[in-house]
Design a protein around this motif. Structure first.
Motif, short mmCIF file in Angstrom:
data_model
loop_
_atom_site.label_atom_id
_atom_site.label_comp_id
_atom_site.label_asym_id
_atom_site.label_seq_id
_atom_site.Cartn_x
_atom_site.Cartn_y
_atom_site.Cartn_z
N SER A 1 12.97 -20.57 3.73
CA SER A 1 13.16 -19.29 3.41
C SER A 1 12.92 -19.28 1.46
CB SER A 1 13.61 -17.92 3.11
OG SER A 1 15.24 -18.17 2.98
N GLN B 1 25.02 -15.67 6.68
CA GLN B 1 24.38 -15.04 7.78
C GLN B 1 25.39 -14.94 8.52
OE1 GLN B 1 21.08 -17.47 8.42
NE2 GLN B 1 21.34 -18.42 6.07
N CYS C 1 16.87 -23.66 9.99
CA CYS C 1 15.86 -22.60 10.23
C CYS C 1 15.61 -22.19 8.62
CB CYS C 1 15.24 -22.48 11.09
SG CYS C 1 14.61 -23.26 12.51
N SER C 2 16.54 -20.90 8.35
CA SER C 2 16.25 -20.48 7.23
C SER C 2 16.29 -21.51 5.66
CB SER C 2 17.74 -19.56 6.98
OG SER C 2 18.86 -21.09 6.63
N PHE D 1 21.65 -22.67 11.09
CA PHE D 1 21.23 -22.19 10.30
C PHE D 1 20.40 -22.85 8.88
CE2 PHE D 1 25.78 -21.12 10.50
CZ PHE D 1 25.61 -19.55 10.73
N TYR E 1 20.70 -19.60 16.66
CA TYR E 1 20.27 -19.68 15.37
C TYR E 1 20.74 -18.24 15.18
CZ TYR E 1 16.14 -21.72 17.20
OH TYR E 1 15.31 -22.85 18.13
N GLN F 1 21.50 -10.79 2.38
CA GLN F 1 20.02 -11.69 1.25
C GLN F 1 20.13 -11.07 -0.25
OE1 GLN F 1 16.10 -12.53 1.19
NE2 GLN F 1 16.39 -10.64 2.93
N VAL G 1 19.74 -13.82 9.56
CA VAL G 1 20.22 -13.31 8.58
C VAL G 1 21.37 -11.81 7.90
CG1 VAL G 1 19.36 -12.37 5.85
CG2 VAL G 1 18.55 -14.72 7.49
N LEU H 1 21.70 -16.06 0.77
CA LEU H 1 22.54 -15.71 2.16
C LEU H 1 23.26 -14.86 3.01
CD1 LEU H 1 18.37 -16.94 3.71
CD2 LEU H 1 18.84 -14.97 2.21
#
Length: 640
Positions: free
Chosen positions: A499, A545, A495-496, A493, A553, A559, A556, A543
């Motif tokens: 956001s 996930q 790379c989230s 997670f 990965y 959210q 999502v 989020l």
């Protein structure tokens, strides 16, 4: 035709509308100014000529900020802009709206709108400015766009330049005052979708060519202007004779008057400096016990320039501030944390009890100075462990707290790869690669790992002065994200985190709240909730996930913003996702925290289950909701 397609601006916003901070809108305008000017240039009608169109586009972009100092409403129907930035969404809407208004014909019995009048600023005397000429393809596209109505031109540009889907384009046009956005989209469909051409120099009003205006006519106008100026001087002298009046500044004090408190704040000799060992005996490890470090702490001229720019930034100073951070001058003498050379610049860092202020100027002179602000009130421990000194070539260099003993770099996507030690000299780290800066897919997320007497902490750069603290565990009692288990929780997670870049984030917690066996013997999936807390309190982003065994990965599933879910006040969370098994069957999967006694599906899918996990057969694309019942009888809804 355009006057029938564009409606009057909608009435004042309701009190419940979300708001965008003025500083956030200003930061978005500065960062994306060339793109916003290009957007205005493409939407404006071509009639007045390319030179007039260029100046009007710049004027419309520069007027896009909210008026005054207060926060302004974000249009509820408006989707967020680039990288989820509501500030960009706000200024983009203002640019589209005023560019459409500029194309309306003037009416005899109505006052013209400001955007319909020639811009007072910017102005260029003696020169004609226009974009560089493109090829035959750009010319053909410009001719086709000029034949469209204003709303259709805006629809085409929002599709091609902003990459918005038709639903988002329809919402932007509606909020910009277009009465029939569907007609605008249909009209835009008649132009071939050659969107790549919109990025060419032909449509770039920030890259210009200059030619002289009519030299003979200009000479005649100059003589007439000199005559008029002489008359104004004579009249001004007569009006300035004794006889009363409030003076040029009204009731304000003359500009030469000095406020003692303001002058004290600008005196380098009155800067506060903590003792080098103050942090060892302090009851609270925050920025207030950082000693002043760097080679230039005794450079009074540099410090005076930094304080003066902070109090009265000039037009050429680049200013940025995290959302919710005031950018005004210091109320009194601030504390000096650093002054020294950093990657070809002279950098000064101050702390005033609420904010970190970073001043940077090129070593060759003060032109091109930058001023950055970050809110850090009540920061302590890991939250006050590092400040960004500078960024260069995609790398970040930090100034660390005096209690930090060791610094390292770690890739959050590779929990088993270990950490790479960073040189730590005088509290300054060697440069480390910024996270997620590569184009295309996210293949790494580098974080800063710091070790002190209290343990090891992970901090991530989110494009601001102060990195965000990463934690892991149940809300209300999370632990550091540096342990082996926490690193494996964060890995899918990481790379989230992109956001919440540039959102004023203080800390981000990851909580693995459920593990779910998948139908059709497809293994087990992990459910993780990430919650980003901000320095200003509001603007939290949650989020939920979902990560399957065959996925690199997490995805999502749901959210929400400004919700207590997944937080210390309300640790429970419930989310669902439509999932296709390896056997080709579709299921509605739902999961919540361990205190859920049952989950039921609502909408187009019916089903329920005891406990905190749900798996119900469903059809592809079906819309459904979730409702959970806690052990104490309370009900919660699924995040959306």
């Amino acid at each position: 035709m355009q006057s029938q397609d564009v409606a009057p601006r909608r009435p004042a916003h309701a009190a419940s509308d979300p708001v965008v901070d003025v500083a956030q809108a200003e930061a978005a305008l500065v960062e994306h100014y060339p793109r916003l000017v290009r957007l205005a240039y493409l939407v404006l009608p071509p009639g007045p000529g390319r030179g007039r169109r260029v100046l009007t586009a710049h004027a419309l972009a520069q007027r896009a900020l909210p008026r005054g100092k207060a926060a302004s409403p974000v249009i509820p129907a408006q989707t967020t802009g680039r990288d989820g930035d509501p500030g960009y969404a706000y200024v983009r809407l203002q640019v589209v709206r005023t560019a459409l208004e500029a194309g309306l014909p003037l009416r005899r019995r109505a006052w013209p709108k400001r955007s319909q009048l020639p811009p007072l600023l910017p102005q260029v005397w003696g020169l004609r400015l226009f974009p560089r000429s493109g090829g035959a393809d750009e010319l053909a596209l410009d001719q086709r766009l000029s034949a469209l109505s204003g709303p259709a031109r805006a629809a085409y540009v929002l599709r091609g330049l902003e990459k918005l889907p038709d639903g988002a384009v329809r919402k932007v046009l509606t909020e910009a005052g277009v009465t029939d956005p569907d007609a605008a989209l249909r009209e835009a469909d008649r132009v071939e979708a050659r969107y790549a051409l919109l990025g060419s120099p032909e449509f770039d009003p920030c890259s210009l060519q200059a030619r002289p205006t009519d030299l003979m006519r200009r000479r005649q106008h100059t003589k007439a202007a000199l005559t008029a100026a002489a008359a104004v001087v004579v009249c001004g002298a007569l009006l300035g004779l004794p006889g009363g009046g409030l003076g040029p500044d009204g009731a304000a004090a003359p500009s030469s008057a000095q406020n003692p408190a303001a002058q004290a704040a600008l005196d380098p000799g009155r800067l506060t400096k903590a003792a080098p060992t103050a942090w060892k005996s302090a009851t609270r490890t925050g920025f207030s016990v950082w000693p002043a470090r760097g080679e230039l702490t005794g450079d009074k001229a540099l410090l005076r320039r930094a304080l003066a720019v902070w109090a009265r930034p000039g037009e050429t100073v680049r200013i940025s501030a995290t959302p919710g951070t005031p950018s005004g001058g210091p109320a009194g003498p601030p504390q000096l944390l650093y002054a020294g050379p950093v990657d070809g610049a002279r950098v000064v860092i101050f702390y005033d009890g609420l904010r970190i202020a970073r001043y940077a100027e090129p070593q060759g002179g003060a032109q091109g100075a930058a001023l950055d602000f970050a809110r850090v009130d009540s920061a302590t421990g890991a939250e006050a462990a590092a400040v960004v000194l500078g960024r260069a070539d995609g790398n970040v260099r930090y100034l660390t707290a005096p209690w930090v003993k060791k610094a390292a770099e770690r890739d959050l996507l590779k929990p088993g790869a270990g950490a790479m030690d960073l040189d730590l000299t005088g509290g300054t780290t060697a440069p480390l690669a910024g996270p997620g800066r590569q184009s295309g897919a996210c293949t790494s997320w580098n974080v800063l790992q710091l070790t002190d007497d209290s343990g090891t902490h992970l901090l991530t750069d989110l494009g601001e002065l102060v990195p965000a603290h990463l934690t892991e565990g149940r809300p209300g009692s999370p632990g550091e994200a540096s342990g082996a288990g926490a690193l494996h929780t964060w890995s899918p997670f990481a790379c989230s985190l992109a956001s919440v870049r540039s959102a004023g984030v203080r800390s981000v917690n990851a909580w693995a709240y459920a593990e779910q066996p998948l139908p059709d013997a497809s293994g087990s999936a992990d459910w993780v909730c990430t919650r980003a807390e901000t320095w200003r309190g509001g603007g939290t982003r949650v989020l939920a996930q979902f990560h399957t065994p065959d996925g690199e990965y997490g995805a999502v599933a749901a959210q929400a913003e400004d919700t207590p879910a997944c937080g210390p006040r309300e640790p429970q969370v419930l989310a669902g996702v439509l999932w296709k098994s390896q056997a080709g069957s579709w299921y509605l999967l739902g999961a919540g925290g361990g205190e859920l006694s049952s989950i039921s599906a609502t909408g187009r899918v019916q089903g329920s289950a005891q406990g905190n996990l749900l798996a119900v057969r469903a059809k592809q694309g079906v819309r459904a909701g979730l409702k959970g019942t806690l052990e104490d009888g309370r009900t919660i809804s699924g995040l959306r």
